[in-house]
Design a protein around this motif. Structure first.
Motif, PDB file in Angstrom:
ATOM      1  N   VAL A 117      28.537  31.324  32.759  1.00 40.15           N
ATOM      2  CA  VAL A 117      29.982  31.442  32.574  1.00 40.15           C
ATOM      3  C   VAL A 117      30.677  31.266  33.916  1.00 40.15           C
ATOM      4  CG1 VAL A 117      29.783  32.960  30.577  1.00 40.15           C
ATOM      5  CG2 VAL A 117      29.958  33.955  32.874  1.00 40.15           C
ATOM      6  N   ALA A 118      31.950  30.915  33.846  1.00 41.88           N
ATOM      7  CA  ALA A 118      32.768  30.745  35.038  1.00 41.88           C
ATOM      8  C   ALA A 118      34.059  31.535  34.869  1.00 41.88           C
ATOM      9  CB  ALA A 118      33.081  29.266  35.267  1.00 41.88           C
ATOM     10  N   LEU A 119      34.428  32.264  35.899  1.00 38.65           N
ATOM     11  CA  LEU A 119      35.653  33.057  35.861  1.00 38.65           C
ATOM     12  C   LEU A 119      36.826  32.175  36.250  1.00 38.65           C
ATOM     13  CD1 LEU A 119      36.966  35.863  35.537  1.00 38.65           C
ATOM     14  CD2 LEU A 119      36.587  36.199  37.996  1.00 38.65           C
ATOM     15  N   LYS A 120      37.741  31.993  35.304  1.00 39.34           N
ATOM     16  CA  LYS A 120      38.910  31.158  35.568  1.00 39.34           C
ATOM     17  C   LYS A 120      40.024  31.970  36.204  1.00 39.34           C
ATOM     18  CE  LYS A 120      42.217  28.008  33.360  1.00 39.34           C
ATOM     19  NZ  LYS A 120      42.655  27.396  32.087  1.00 39.34           N
ATOM     20  N   SER A 121      40.232  33.202  35.719  1.00 39.74           N
ATOM     21  CA  SER A 121      41.271  34.048  36.297  1.00 39.74           C
ATOM     22  C   SER A 121      41.012  35.500  35.938  1.00 39.74           C
ATOM     23  CB  SER A 121      42.667  33.633  35.805  1.00 39.74           C
ATOM     24  OG  SER A 121      42.805  33.877  34.411  1.00 39.74           O
ATOM     25  N   ALA A 122      41.451  36.399  36.810  1.00 40.91           N
ATOM     26  CA  ALA A 122      41.391  37.846  36.575  1.00 40.91           C
ATOM     27  C   ALA A 122      42.043  38.545  37.764  1.00 40.91           C
ATOM     28  CB  ALA A 122      39.953  38.326  36.403  1.00 40.91           C
ATOM     29  N   VAL A 123      42.815  39.555  37.468  1.00 37.50           N
ATOM     30  CA  VAL A 123      43.490  40.336  38.507  1.00 37.50           C
ATOM     31  C   VAL A 123      43.133  41.803  38.300  1.00 37.50           C
ATOM     32  CG1 VAL A 123      45.706  40.997  39.522  1.00 37.50           C
ATOM     33  CG2 VAL A 123      45.382  38.676  38.638  1.00 37.50           C
ATOM     34  N   LEU A 124      42.738  42.473  39.379  1.00 36.31           N
ATOM     35  CA  LEU A 124      42.269  43.853  39.309  1.00 36.31           C
ATOM     36  C   LEU A 124      43.250  44.801  39.980  1.00 36.31           C
ATOM     37  CD1 LEU A 124      39.878  45.829  38.625  1.00 36.31           C
ATOM     38  CD2 LEU A 124      39.074  45.403  40.958  1.00 36.31           C
TER      39      LEU A 124
END
Length: 195
Positions: free
Chosen positions: A31-38
């Protein structure tokens, strides 16, 4: 001198863009992470006694999460995931969450022409990665999960008995779970096409 040593710290994270760290995901992970904000606002308490104690409380949230397969096929996304940590004790393998809130989750499930579901295929690919556990490594203990009720787990053994004792089970308690909106897309490529 005192018999105990205590330390309290506050960890605050505002709008950490996790996509900047996507390159560190191992290549064998499918899988590839396209976007995420923590975002996080945590209180960490450490106490050094005969048995060290670490307690974490506060809140953690992720937003604008989007993960895809390596070929760019959409897999899973959500608008926001919020975790309220009431009492998390990593050394004792106890997790107490007062609330879990998931907003607008979207999951894409697909069965290929061979009848294999995409999530199962990716789980198998991850399990066949380059990291191989040694025979002497400790196996993960069982997991006990409770929702709306207390879960108890024994503390870790100390001294020489720790090497031979069975690992304490992971105890998880969640008081409240809320899911708002969302959708699941299903594509079955194994079905025959009418002639």
């Amino acid at each position: 001198f005192v018999d105990t040593r205590k330390t309290n710290a506050r960890i605050k994270i505002d709008a950490l863009d996790l996509h900047d760290y996507a390159a560190y995901i191992p290549a064998h992970v499918p899988v590839a992470l396209k976007s995420a904000v923590l975002d996080a606002d945590l209180t960490v308490s450490f106490e050094q006694q005969q048995q060290p104690s670490l307690r974490v409380s506060g809140s953690v949230s992720a937003r604008d999460f989007d993960v895809q397969e390596r070929d760019g096929t959409p897999l899973a996304a959500f608008k926001r995931l919020e975790l309220d940590l009431a009492d998390v004790r990593p050394f004792e393998q106890r997790i107490h969450l007062s609330a879990v809130r998931l907003t607008q989750p979207n999951v894409r499930l697909m069965r290929d022409p061979n009848g294999v579901i995409n999530l199962m295929r990716m789980a198998k690919a991850s399990a066949q990665g380059p990291v191989v556990a040694k025979a002497g490594d400790a196996a993960a203990g069982p997991v006990a999960v409770a929702s709306g009720a207390a879960s108890a787990g024994s503390g870790a053994a100390s001294g020489t008995s720790a090497a031979t004792a069975t690992a304490s089970p992971l105890a998880v308690r969640v008081d409240h779970i809320q899911v708002v909106g969302g959708a699941v897309a299903w594509l079955d490529q194994s079905a025959g096409v009418p002639g």
